[in-house]
Design an enzyme around this catalytic site. Sequence first.
Site, short mmCIF file in Angstrom:
data_model
loop_
_atom_site.label_atom_id
_atom_site.label_comp_id
_atom_site.label_asym_id
_atom_site.label_seq_id
_atom_site.Cartn_x
_atom_site.Cartn_y
_atom_site.Cartn_z
CG ASP A 165 16.19 27.76 -5.56
OD1 ASP A 165 15.87 28.71 -4.82
OD2 ASP A 165 15.59 26.67 -5.57
CG HIS A 167 8.03 23.91 -9.01
ND1 HIS A 167 6.80 24.00 -9.61
CD2 HIS A 167 8.54 22.69 -9.34
CE1 HIS A 167 6.56 22.88 -10.29
NE2 HIS A 167 7.60 22.07 -10.13
CD GLU A 191 12.60 24.45 -8.99
OE1 GLU A 191 12.07 23.37 -8.61
OE2 GLU A 191 13.38 25.11 -8.29
CG HIS A 213 12.42 25.13 -4.08
ND1 HIS A 213 13.73 24.73 -3.94
CD2 HIS A 213 11.80 24.86 -2.91
CE1 HIS A 213 13.90 24.23 -2.73
NE2 HIS A 213 12.75 24.29 -2.08
CG ASP A 238 18.03 25.03 -8.88
OD1 ASP A 238 18.46 24.03 -8.26
OD2 ASP A 238 16.84 25.40 -8.81
#
Length: 242
Positions: free
Chosen positions: A159, A58, A10, A154, A8
């Site tokens: 995640d 986030h 960001e 997040h 994952d």
Amino acid sequence: MLREIVLDTETTGTDAKNGDRLIEIGCVELINHVQTGKSFHRFVNPTRPVSQGAFAVHGISDAFLADKPLFADIVDAFRDFCRDSPLVIHNAPFDVGFLNMEYARLGAAAPPPIDLADVVDTLQLARRKHTGAANNLDALCSRYGIDTTRRTKHGALLDAQILAEVYVELLGGKQTSLGLAMAASEDPVVLTGSDGDVVAVGPRRLRHRLTEAERARHEAFIGTLGGSVVWRDYLGEEGAAG
């Protein structure tokens, strides 16, 4: 042995083609669909501001990222962790698009781009399994009873860990996944935990509990029965003795 990397990211925003950048990468290792405890996690200085919309998701600020390494400084470690293992990503075109854009910025030193055809997209798996239902990560966690109370914002690594649990459920659940993994190989499935301990979780041949003397007494008893021993006719001598 099947090794996969659940990944994952960001970012500063939603559009890699218009200059948005990666700011965080989180990966967890799966061996035969079981988390091993090994992970990769880095924050990255994007050299551009984080959008307000992304910050709301986030909570990673420009000030926090100011002293973090550039993507070029962490790419080798990232690729060493992933090696040639398939990636597992939720909504893969988004994350792969950002990773490939970061690769392209490296110029002559750039690794080959990631091919979406080689990526397991859990969003597509979820859409096929739950047609017409909400299939974002929060909805899937709710559907499968996966605890997300630790997830207030997040974060790439958290995640990825949660997505690994969702992925196993999409495949049919923990017991089904582990059973298929064991059936795929006669060798033990060996996992390495975060503490470095190595554990074999199966399959492996069980040792006989009977001693040789006990086995001899049993054979002698069968000899007193007379006639044909039905289970030997069915299994053969080797099966009866096993």
